[in-house]
Design an enzyme around this catalytic site. Structure first.
Site, PDB file in Angstrom:
ATOM      1  N   HIS A 188     -89.212  12.820 -52.544  1.00  0.00           N
ATOM      2  CA  HIS A 188     -88.477  12.000 -53.505  1.00  0.00           C
ATOM      3  C   HIS A 188     -89.233  11.842 -54.820  1.00  0.00           C
ATOM      4  CE1 HIS A 188     -85.930  11.101 -50.054  1.00  0.00           C
ATOM      5  NE2 HIS A 188     -85.011  11.066 -50.989  1.00  0.00           N
ATOM      6  N   GLU A 431     -76.015  16.354 -43.990  1.00  0.00           N
ATOM      7  CA  GLU A 431     -77.453  16.608 -44.166  1.00  0.00           C
ATOM      8  C   GLU A 431     -78.180  16.701 -42.830  1.00  0.00           C
ATOM      9  OE1 GLU A 431     -79.263  13.587 -46.624  1.00  0.00           O
ATOM     10  OE2 GLU A 431     -78.224  11.957 -45.624  1.00  0.00           O
ATOM     11  N   ASP A 455     -82.406  17.286 -46.888  1.00  0.00           N
ATOM     12  CA  ASP A 455     -82.559  16.936 -45.476  1.00  0.00           C
ATOM     13  C   ASP A 455     -81.987  18.021 -44.572  1.00  0.00           C
ATOM     14  OD1 ASP A 455     -84.007  14.506 -45.277  1.00  0.00           O
ATOM     15  OD2 ASP A 455     -82.320  13.475 -46.222  1.00  0.00           O
ATOM     16  N   CYS A 502     -75.183  17.950 -53.205  1.00  0.00           N
ATOM     17  CA  CYS A 502     -75.949  17.053 -54.075  1.00  0.00           C
ATOM     18  C   CYS A 502     -77.450  17.161 -53.840  1.00  0.00           C
ATOM     19  CB  CYS A 502     -75.494  15.614 -53.923  1.00  0.00           C
ATOM     20  SG  CYS A 502     -75.822  14.943 -52.289  1.00  0.00           S
TER      21      CYS A 502
HETATM   22  C1  PEP Z   1     -80.557  15.378 -49.502  1.00  0.00           C
HETATM   23  O1  PEP Z   1     -81.077  15.104 -48.413  1.00  0.00           O
HETATM   24  O2  PEP Z   1     -80.352  16.535 -49.899  1.00  0.00           O
HETATM   25  C2  PEP Z   1     -80.165  14.293 -50.418  1.00  0.00           C
HETATM   26  C3  PEP Z   1     -79.454  14.533 -51.502  1.00  0.00           C
HETATM   27  O3  PEP Z   1     -80.610  13.040 -50.146  1.00  0.00           O
HETATM   28  P1  PEP Z   1     -82.113  12.568 -50.368  1.00  0.00           P
HETATM   29  O4  PEP Z   1     -82.840  13.663 -51.100  1.00  0.00           O
HETATM   30  O5  PEP Z   1     -82.073  11.307 -51.160  1.00  0.00           O
HETATM   31  O6  PEP Z   1     -82.584  12.377 -48.982  1.00  0.00           O
HETATM   32 MG    MG Z   2     -81.033  13.071 -47.704  1.00  0.00          MG
END
Ligand code: PEP
Ligand code: MG
Length: 547
Positions: A188, A431, A455, A502
């Site tokens: 993140h 995910e 994920d 996303c």
């Molecule tokens: C993902 O897992 O691709 C996602 C968009 O969520 P995050 O990166 O916040 O876990």
């Molecule tokens: Mg995620």
């Protein structure tokens, strides 16, 4: 001059001075002290300094985020004067003849534990505050500089690694670039760097931090992952030229603003942006995104000292919806746990946090948190085009429970005569491999899918996204992940749902053609990638054979 290589996570160049990230939690050693009176005087001096810093932070917060959010620093100043807290520090120094730092650390632990064990949620939240003021006091005692040093110079923040909560606490206007010794590109922190539109290089290796100090000159090349310490004049000139080249390319991309996301053969796709908070809207609009495809709502919780109230959340969601003026805004419900830990949630330590108590699992176990968020979301829906999506789904039953909770909240709002939109779209994140495999069963329940490739990749390839050692084992274009996305797209369309992506892969222009051929309807990317992806889409011709 010395070169380090790591992995660039956002392609841009920065030339500037180092600011070594100072972790809030100072490690404290216990030492024997003969002159306890002198030690007590050190505490008094440190308290005066801490109060001075806090009042500067309070004034700044008052201007930037308003009275409500600034109040916490007033509370911190009051806590520093608390008699019990001060008596405890004095008592430990006098009875044990120990250094002030140690006495503050022990007092901090004792008080934090005491607050945490109280029944009242407000008092429980004070546990984090006690730790916070104690860390500040320890930093003042040990002469560590406060980050609020009054200078406006943008710095290159260097750290061994940064947790998401640490990244959000940085003053973004003062960060020129990030360099971390560890970290992985789907963490993140890397995602935040991309969203913030600043050069970032991670994983430069263990030796880096010991070689640098505050104020050192550094070049950070996010394109190649190169970091240069103490560059000579010739190298600075070379990188200044590269920086200008970047600026020229960026200016060219600006010409794509207002243009459609359409391929040569007429296939169109929506290109939306991902944000982590209300302050991301400016970049979304500046980059001409068609909407917001992922609002990571957990950052509201991460930035907060306590559970954000319905009113606070409503204000934030409404602001985003109003600013997007009728464009779609998809807000993901709380996704904490794993690497996104929040003290006041008091989650247990887990051996495998990525496979643990996170996201929708927390929401379904603690419905009062979920309900507050859904109420805020539905109330905000009256102010724009809202979509709500649920993270970490693995089963039909989880989706049904989420939908039932939405129905319950809508009934409550109706009874209370509170307006909400009846056009809110509901979706889920794909995910987990489980969600992709049963996407035929999930699609009829929702309006849309949004594929979280970060994920989905970690769970499909069994590679922890936080683990930098695994980078070489993670093939981001792995056929297994692509097949799961394709399967989900087919099932979504057959059952009348639309599908977006996303995760970070949405911005990978090497895959744009593959995604469009799968029939992906929307790509949601960090705002600075909207125009590069648009450029790619406009260059494609799907009527020709794929190369
Ligand atoms: C993902 O897992 O691709 C996602 C968009 O969520 P995050 O990166 O916040 O876990
Ligand atoms: Mg995620």
């Amino acid at each position: 001059m010395k070169k380090f290589s790591g992995k660039g996570v956002y392609g841009a160049i920065a030339i500037g001075s180092v600011s070594v990230f100072k972790r809030q939690e100072a490690s404290v050693r216990r030492t024997h002290i003969d002159d306890t009176a002198a030690e007590l005087e050190r505490v008094e001096n440190a308290k005066a300094l801490a109060t001075e810093q806090l009042s500067a932070v309070y004034e700044k917060a008052l201007k930037e985020v308003g009275e409500t959010h600034a109040q916490i620093f007033e509370i911190h100043m009051m806590m520093l004067e608390d008699d019990d807290y001060n008596d405890s520090i004095r008592n430990i120094i006098e009875t044990q003849s120990v250094n002030a730092e140690y006495a503050v650390a022990v007092t901090s632990d004792n008080f934090a534990e005491m607050f945490a064990s109280m029944d009242d949620a407000y008092m429980q939240a004070r546990s984090a505050d006690v730790k916070d003021i104690s860390n500040r006091l320890i930093a003042c005692l040990s002469g560590a500089a406060d980050s609020e040093d009054g200078s406006d110079e943008k710095m290159i923040v260097c750290a061994d690694d940064l947790a998401p909560s640490e990244t959000v606490s940085l003053d973004k206007d003062r960060v020129l670039a990030f360099v971390t010794a560890f970290g992985s590109s789907n963490s993140h922190t890397a995602i935040l760097a991309r969203n913030m539109n600043i050069p970032a290089v991670i994983s430069v290796g263990e030796g880096f931090i010991s070689e640098i100090k505050d104020g050192d000159r550094l070049i950070v090349d996010g394109h190649t992952g190169t970091v240069i310490l103490d560059p000579d004049e010739k190298t600075i000139a070379e990188y200044t030229e590269k920086q200008q080249e970047d600026a020229r390319k960026k200016a060219l991309l600006q010409e794509l603003k207002g243009k459609e996301n359409i391929t040569k053969d007429g296939t169109s796709v929506k290109i939306y942006a991902n944000i982590g908070g209300v302050d991301g809207i400016g970049t979304v609009l500046a980059n001409d995104a068609g909407g917001i495809g992922l609002f990571r709502s957990e950052f509201l919780y991460l930035e907060s000292e306590d559970y954000p109230t319905e009113e606070q959340q409503f204000t934030a969601y409404r602001k985003v919806l109003e600013s997007m003026a009728g464009k779609k805004v998809i807000i993901r419900t709380l996704d904490i746990g794993a690497d996104k830990q929040i003290d006041y949630f008091k989650l247990d330590k887990e051996d495998n946090p990525a496979l643990g108590f996170r996201a929708v699992r927390i929401c379904l176990t603690r419905p009062e948190i979920f309900r507050t968020q859904l109420r805020a979301l539905y109330r905000a829906s009256a102010f724009g085009e809202l979509g709500i999506m649920f993270p970490m789904i693995t089963s039909v039953s989880e989706v049904e429970q989420c939908l039932e909770m939405c129905e319950q909240v809508k009934r409550e709002l109706t009874d209370e005569d509170i307006p909400f939109s009846d056009k809110v779209e509901l979706g889920i994140m794909i995910e987990t491999p489980a969600a992709a495999v049963i996407s035929d069963r999930l699609a009829p329940l929702v309006d849309f899918f949004s594929v979280g490739t970060n994920d989905l990749t970690q769970y499909t390839l069994a590679c922890d996204r936080q683990n930098a050692k695994l980078e070489r084992f993670v093939d981001t274009h792995h056929e297994a992940v692509l097949r799961l996305i394709e399967m989900s797209a087919k099932n979504a369309h057959e059952k009348g749902a639309w599908i977006g992506i996303c995760g970070e892969l949405a911005a990978d222009t090497e895959l744009t053609e593959t995604f469009l051929r799968m029939g992906i309807d929307e790509l949601s990317v960090s705002a600075p990638f909207v125009l590069p992806v648009r450029e790619k889409v406009r260059s494609l011709d799907l009527s020709a054979e794929q190369k």
